[in-house]
Design an enzyme around this catalytic site. Structure first.
Site, PDB file in Angstrom:
ATOM      1  N   ASP A  77     -39.559  -1.529 -17.216  1.00  0.00           N
ATOM      2  CA  ASP A  77     -38.743  -0.499 -17.867  1.00  0.00           C
ATOM      3  C   ASP A  77     -38.158  -1.038 -19.165  1.00  0.00           C
ATOM      4  O   ASP A  77     -38.051  -2.265 -19.367  1.00  0.00           O
ATOM      5  CB  ASP A  77     -37.636   0.014 -16.942  1.00  0.00           C
ATOM      6  CG  ASP A  77     -36.690  -1.078 -16.457  1.00  0.00           C
ATOM      7  OD1 ASP A  77     -37.168  -2.182 -16.140  1.00  0.00           O
ATOM      8  OD2 ASP A  77     -35.471  -0.839 -16.424  1.00  0.00           O
ATOM      9  N   ASP A 107     -38.409  -7.480 -24.637  1.00  0.00           N
ATOM     10  CA  ASP A 107     -37.719  -7.273 -23.347  1.00  0.00           C
ATOM     11  C   ASP A 107     -38.411  -6.168 -22.568  1.00  0.00           C
ATOM     12  O   ASP A 107     -37.986  -5.029 -22.628  1.00  0.00           O
ATOM     13  CB  ASP A 107     -36.250  -6.959 -23.630  1.00  0.00           C
ATOM     14  CG  ASP A 107     -35.415  -6.910 -22.375  1.00  0.00           C
ATOM     15  OD1 ASP A 107     -35.922  -7.301 -21.316  1.00  0.00           O
ATOM     16  OD2 ASP A 107     -34.256  -6.474 -22.448  1.00  0.00           O
ATOM     17  N   GLU A 139     -34.787  -2.482 -14.141  1.00  0.00           N
ATOM     18  CA  GLU A 139     -33.973  -3.686 -14.369  1.00  0.00           C
ATOM     19  C   GLU A 139     -32.812  -3.358 -15.282  1.00  0.00           C
ATOM     20  O   GLU A 139     -31.690  -3.820 -15.090  1.00  0.00           O
ATOM     21  CB  GLU A 139     -34.837  -4.796 -14.985  1.00  0.00           C
ATOM     22  CG  GLU A 139     -34.139  -6.151 -15.064  1.00  0.00           C
ATOM     23  CD  GLU A 139     -33.314  -6.365 -16.337  1.00  0.00           C
ATOM     24  OE1 GLU A 139     -32.515  -7.306 -16.366  1.00  0.00           O
ATOM     25  OE2 GLU A 139     -33.459  -5.572 -17.297  1.00  0.00           O
ATOM     26  N   GLU A 140     -33.098  -2.521 -16.292  1.00  0.00           N
ATOM     27  CA  GLU A 140     -32.130  -2.262 -17.346  1.00  0.00           C
ATOM     28  C   GLU A 140     -30.932  -1.439 -16.860  1.00  0.00           C
ATOM     29  O   GLU A 140     -29.971  -1.261 -17.582  1.00  0.00           O
ATOM     30  CB  GLU A 140     -32.813  -1.560 -18.537  1.00  0.00           C
ATOM     31  CG  GLU A 140     -33.903  -2.400 -19.209  1.00  0.00           C
ATOM     32  CD  GLU A 140     -33.362  -3.587 -19.986  1.00  0.00           C
ATOM     33  OE1 GLU A 140     -32.150  -3.823 -19.960  1.00  0.00           O
ATOM     34  OE2 GLU A 140     -34.178  -4.294 -20.603  1.00  0.00           O
TER      35      GLU A 140
HETATM   36 ZN   LIG Z   1     -35.108  -7.530 -19.662  1.00  0.00          ZN
END
Ligand SMILES: [Zn+2]
Length: 390
Positions: A77, A107, A139-140
């Site tokens: 994500d 990222d 994750e974000e």
């Molecule tokens: Zn990350």
């Protein structure tokens, strides 16, 4: 698929960036793409779907199944692009002067692309120790998506020996980061015309008492600095970040919401600090509100929770990471990662090491340098050699 390593990385990264996987939407098209790429190489993957059926992570094992191996882990994500000024389409990979631009390049789709690009070399090496790929989502928004996968991994007969989480560290070996716990407190008061204010219950004023207490405790945390700490801010931090309340100047406010977070150095410290604040508010503030009117009081909800990472500097996984990266130093970072959950949920020692700089993460015109991706591929190549011999 092209023959050369850099071209394989470029092609795969262009594919991954092309999927809009902002955390609030499905990542299934991207996951299906990775599955079909791996299937083309004769590799099967295990899909772990979330309860909505709209998101999934992948667990892939290359090499023997009857031995614990090493995990390479990345999330799929990305953060939103809305409100950011991009000079090109964020979901189309562009290469300029050795830099690859696009949302997620740093990222952390760059790392995932490198891992996938190295699968043919993993297969050719006839590994005696397996390499696992752990590809997660969400994750974000608080390291959410990796948890169901780790609960499955924890049940496996052969526990992995260690994990490398490829968040952008410019290929530095990171052995620690702070944990984080976030709480929302909703104060319910009683609205009245402000001319008869004493008959109401002012939700904002009670919220202000909580905010003041949080500040007092934050000051206390700042005095307990760990000596020789590798953190830029060498103590746990605590703050109020959001306050919402009030409707008009002439109404006693009947509602106020306060959000606060702690980032703690100790593994579970952030949760302990916020738990203590909640307990204080339940004992000191809520009864006073309820005494004024039975409908008044405070509700608490957890917003976010992950533990700190604190891998010992002399742990085997740290020594291995250093030898693969060809460096002798290690550090700690301010941002949270999934690494601490690998340790907390599945008892897998973990370090954070990945290509690109955190300075480029989450920014408009996010990029990663091709040289960084090649350096990361070199790291994985050494891991492959290590797993061929051990
Ligand atoms: Zn990350």
């Amino acid at each position: 698929m092209p023959d050369s390593r850099p071209d394989r990385i470029r092609t795969l990264l262009a594919d991954l960036v092309g999927f809009d996987t902002i955390s609030d939407r499905s990542n299934l098209p991207l996951i299906a793409h990775i599955e079909s790429y791996l299937a083309g190489l004769g590799v099967t993957s295990e899909r772990i779907v979330d309860e909505t059926g709209q998101k999934a992570s992948l667990w892939v094992t290359i090499g023997p199944e009857d031995r614990g191996g090493y995990v390479l882990s990345g999330h799929t994500d990305v953060v939103p692009v809305a409100g950011q000024h991009w000079t090109h389409d964020p979901f189309k990979l562009i290469e300029r002067n050795g830099k690859l631009y696009g949302r997620g390049t740093t990222d952390m789709k760059g790392f995932v692309a490198v891992c996938l690009a190295m699968v043919p070399e993993m297969l050719a090496a006839k590994l005696s120790t397996p390499i696992h790929l752990a590809i997660s989502y969400d994750e974000e928004i608080g390291c959410v998506g990796v948890r169901p996968m780790l609960r499955e991994v924890a049940k496996k007969r052969m526990k992995p020996r260690g994990a490398f989480i490829g968040e952008p560290t410019s290929m530095q070996v990171i052995i620690g980061h702070k944990g984080k716990h976030g709480v929302r407190a909703t104060f319910t008061g009683l609205a009245r015309h402000s001319s008869i204010a004493p008959e109401g219950v002012n939700a904002i004023e009670y919220a202000a008492e909580l905010i003041t207490e949080i500040r007092r405790r934050a000051d206390r945390l700042a005095t307990t600095k760990a000596s020789g700490s590798l953190y830029d801010v060498p103590h746990s931090t605590l703050l109020t970040s959001i306050v919402h309340g009030g409707a008009a100047l002439n109404i006693v406010p009947d509602s106020c919401t306060v959000e606060f977070e702690c980032r703690g150095i100790g593994i579970t410290e952030s949760r302990e600090v916020t738990d203590a604040i909640v307990a204080w508010a339940k004992a000191e503030l809520a009864p006073a509100m309820t005494a004024r009117h039975p409908d008044c009081g405070i509700r608490f909800a957890e917003i976010l929770d992950y533990p700190a990472l604190d891998t010992a500097a002399d742990a085997a996984i740290v020594t291995l990471a250093k030898s693969l990266a060809g460096r002798n130093d290690h550090a700690k970072v301010a941002f949270g990662t999934e690494a601490s959950l690998f340790t907390a949920i599945a008892d897998i020692p973990s370090v954070v090491i990945g290509p690109g700089s955190i300075a480029q993460a989450h920014t408009p015109d996010e990029f990663v340098e091709m040289a960084e991706l090649e350096k990361c591929a070199g790291f994985v190549a050494k891991l492959i050699a290590h797993c061929g011999q051990n």
